[in-house]
Design a protein around this motif. Structure first.
Motif, short mmCIF file in Angstrom:
data_model
loop_
_atom_site.label_atom_id
_atom_site.label_comp_id
_atom_site.label_asym_id
_atom_site.label_seq_id
_atom_site.Cartn_x
_atom_site.Cartn_y
_atom_site.Cartn_z
N VAL A 141 0.88 -1.17 0.00
CA VAL A 141 0.00 0.00 0.00
C VAL A 141 0.91 1.22 0.00
N ASP A 142 0.98 1.89 -1.14
CA ASP A 142 1.78 3.11 -1.28
C ASP A 142 0.83 4.30 -1.17
N VAL A 143 1.18 5.26 -0.34
CA VAL A 143 0.25 6.36 -0.06
C VAL A 143 0.80 7.67 -0.61
N ASP A 172 5.15 5.60 2.47
CA ASP A 172 4.76 7.02 2.39
C ASP A 172 5.50 7.64 1.20
N LEU A 173 4.80 7.69 0.06
CA LEU A 173 5.45 8.16 -1.17
C LEU A 173 5.76 9.64 -1.11
N ASP A 174 4.89 10.44 -0.48
CA ASP A 174 5.20 11.87 -0.40
C ASP A 174 6.48 12.09 0.39
N LEU A 187 7.52 -0.68 6.99
CA LEU A 187 7.21 0.73 6.73
C LEU A 187 8.37 1.41 6.02
N SER A 188 8.04 2.15 4.96
CA SER A 188 9.04 2.75 4.07
C SER A 188 8.68 4.17 3.71
N GLY A 189 9.70 4.93 3.34
CA GLY A 189 9.46 6.25 2.77
C GLY A 189 9.74 7.37 3.76
N GLY A 190 10.83 8.09 3.51
CA GLY A 190 11.11 9.29 4.29
C GLY A 190 11.69 9.03 5.67
N ILE A 191 12.17 7.83 5.91
CA ILE A 191 12.77 7.53 7.22
C ILE A 191 14.26 7.82 7.08
N ARG A 192 14.66 9.00 7.53
CA ARG A 192 15.99 9.50 7.19
C ARG A 192 16.73 10.12 8.36
N ASP A 193 16.07 10.21 9.55
CA ASP A 193 16.73 10.81 10.71
C ASP A 193 16.07 10.27 11.98
N VAL A 214 11.34 -1.22 9.61
CA VAL A 214 11.34 -0.10 8.68
C VAL A 214 12.31 -0.42 7.55
N ASN A 215 12.10 0.25 6.43
CA ASN A 215 12.93 0.04 5.25
C ASN A 215 13.48 1.40 4.83
N LEU A 216 14.80 1.51 4.81
CA LEU A 216 15.46 2.78 4.52
C LEU A 216 16.01 2.78 3.10
N GLY A 217 15.82 3.87 2.39
CA GLY A 217 16.39 4.00 1.06
C GLY A 217 17.46 5.07 1.04
N THR A 218 17.03 6.32 0.88
CA THR A 218 17.94 7.45 0.74
C THR A 218 18.98 7.53 1.86
N ALA A 219 18.55 7.29 3.08
CA ALA A 219 19.48 7.44 4.22
C ALA A 219 20.68 6.51 4.08
N LEU A 279 17.30 -1.48 -1.56
CA LEU A 279 18.29 -1.27 -2.62
C LEU A 279 17.49 -1.08 -3.91
N ASP A 280 17.25 0.18 -4.24
CA ASP A 280 16.42 0.53 -5.40
C ASP A 280 17.37 0.86 -6.54
N VAL A 281 17.38 0.03 -7.58
CA VAL A 281 18.44 0.13 -8.58
C VAL A 281 17.93 0.28 -10.01
N ARG A 324 16.13 9.59 -2.97
CA ARG A 324 15.29 10.79 -3.10
C ARG A 324 14.17 10.57 -4.11
N GLY A 325 13.32 9.59 -3.82
CA GLY A 325 12.21 9.30 -4.74
C GLY A 325 12.70 8.73 -6.05
N TRP A 326 13.87 8.07 -5.98
CA TRP A 326 14.48 7.41 -7.16
C TRP A 326 14.87 8.41 -8.23
N THR A 327 15.14 9.64 -7.83
CA THR A 327 15.48 10.69 -8.79
C THR A 327 16.98 10.97 -8.82
N LYS A 374 11.52 -2.22 -13.69
CA LYS A 374 10.41 -3.17 -13.70
C LYS A 374 9.22 -2.69 -12.88
N ASP A 375 9.49 -1.81 -11.91
CA ASP A 375 8.47 -1.49 -10.91
C ASP A 375 7.22 -0.87 -11.52
N GLY A 376 6.07 -1.44 -11.21
CA GLY A 376 4.80 -0.91 -11.67
C GLY A 376 4.50 -1.20 -13.13
#
Ligand SMILES: O=C(O)c1ccccc1N[C@@H]1O[C@H](COP(=O)(O)O)[C@@H](O)[C@H]1O
Length: 241
Positions: free
Chosen positions: A10-12, A53-55, A80-86, A101-106, A129-131, A139-142, A170-172
């Motif tokens: 569930v992506d919000v 949390d996509l936002d 839980l994922s998205g924006g967990i950076r501090d 929790v799942n950390l990306g950018t951090a 690991l978003d590749v 940063r939102g895969w940007t 592949k995603d989506g």
């Protein structure tokens, strides 16, 4: 063969459950109320929920209260994922009672902090690991964030408990998972891997399940469920060990 765990997603975004294509902002299809979506997966027998949390991931605000409401309403395990950076966002995420929790950018931008929280929280911390190819994206895969295998080696050395591996290409897309990427990551680490991106059919799930002996522990399923390519009950049956 051991059972493959399934994590319906569930992506919000902007308070709504959505699916993106290639994780691109603006490619959203909306699927309504995130709590209703999560409860539907729970009723269908899910043991896990992958809640994003996509936002917060894109830096366009956050859905923190909505996400907390969903996480707290679930009887199942929540990733839980998205924006967990501090420290503050980590504390808010853990306070929802989520299982991990799942950390990306951090993991790409503040490796010292990530090493510290891995040491403090152990297997409550996973790294996403978003590749694209073998280049990590944050940063939102940007934004590029370094080499997949160098980062994996560093995180392994720091004791990271598991990885959520997403092939952004592949995603989506409903084009099938990148099985070779999953094999390659499993060969490079002894930690469990959760597969993400591209699942389109029960055969895709069976193919991912065939990698359980190599180290794949679970698979995130998003668009295929929302597009009703199969039901969650059928998916759970297909991967039961
Ligand atoms: O899941 C997506 O479709 C997605 C798309 C674009 C960016 C992020 C996405 N998802 C999740 O967000 C975290 C990364 O968030 P952050 O970098 O830690 O803020 C990543 O693990 C994905 O699961």
């Amino acid at each position: 063969m051991s059972k493959l765990e399934l994590l319906p997603a569930v992506d919000v975004r902007d308070g709504q459950a959505v699916r993106l294509v290639h994780g691109e902002s603006g490619s959203e299809t909306s699927y309504g109320d995130p709590l209703e979506a999560a409860l539907a997966w729970q009723r269908a027998g899910a043991e896990w929920l992958h809640l994003v949390d996509l936002d917060a991931a894109f830096g366009t605000g956050d859905n923190r209260e909505r996400i907390a409401e969903v996480a707290r309403s679930m009887d199942l395990k929540v990733e839980l994922s998205g924006g967990i950076r501090d420290d503050a966002s980590l504390a808010a995420a853990l306070a929802t009672g989520c299982t991990r929790v799942n950390l990306g950018t951090a993991a790409l931008e503040t490796p010292e902090w990530v090493a510290k929280i891995i040491a403090e929280h152990g297997d409550k911390i996973a790294v996403g690991l978003d590749v694209r190819g073998t280049t990590l994206r944050g940063r939102g895969w940007t934004r590029d964030g370094g080499d997949l295998y160098e980062t994996l080696e560093r995180l392994d050395a720091e004791g990271c408990a598991r990885y959520v591996v997403t092939d952004i290409a592949k995603d989506g897309t409903l084009q099938g998972p990148n099985l070779q990427l999953l094999r390659d990551v499993c060969a490079a680490t002894d930690r469990p891997v959760v597969a993400s991106g591209g699942v389109s059919s029960l055969d895709d799930l069976r193919a991912i399940a065939s990698l359980v002996p190599e180290g794949v522990e679970g698979a995130i399923v998003g668009k295929a469920l929302y597009a009703e390519a199969f039901t969650l009950e059928e998916a759970l049956e297909a991967v039961a060990g």
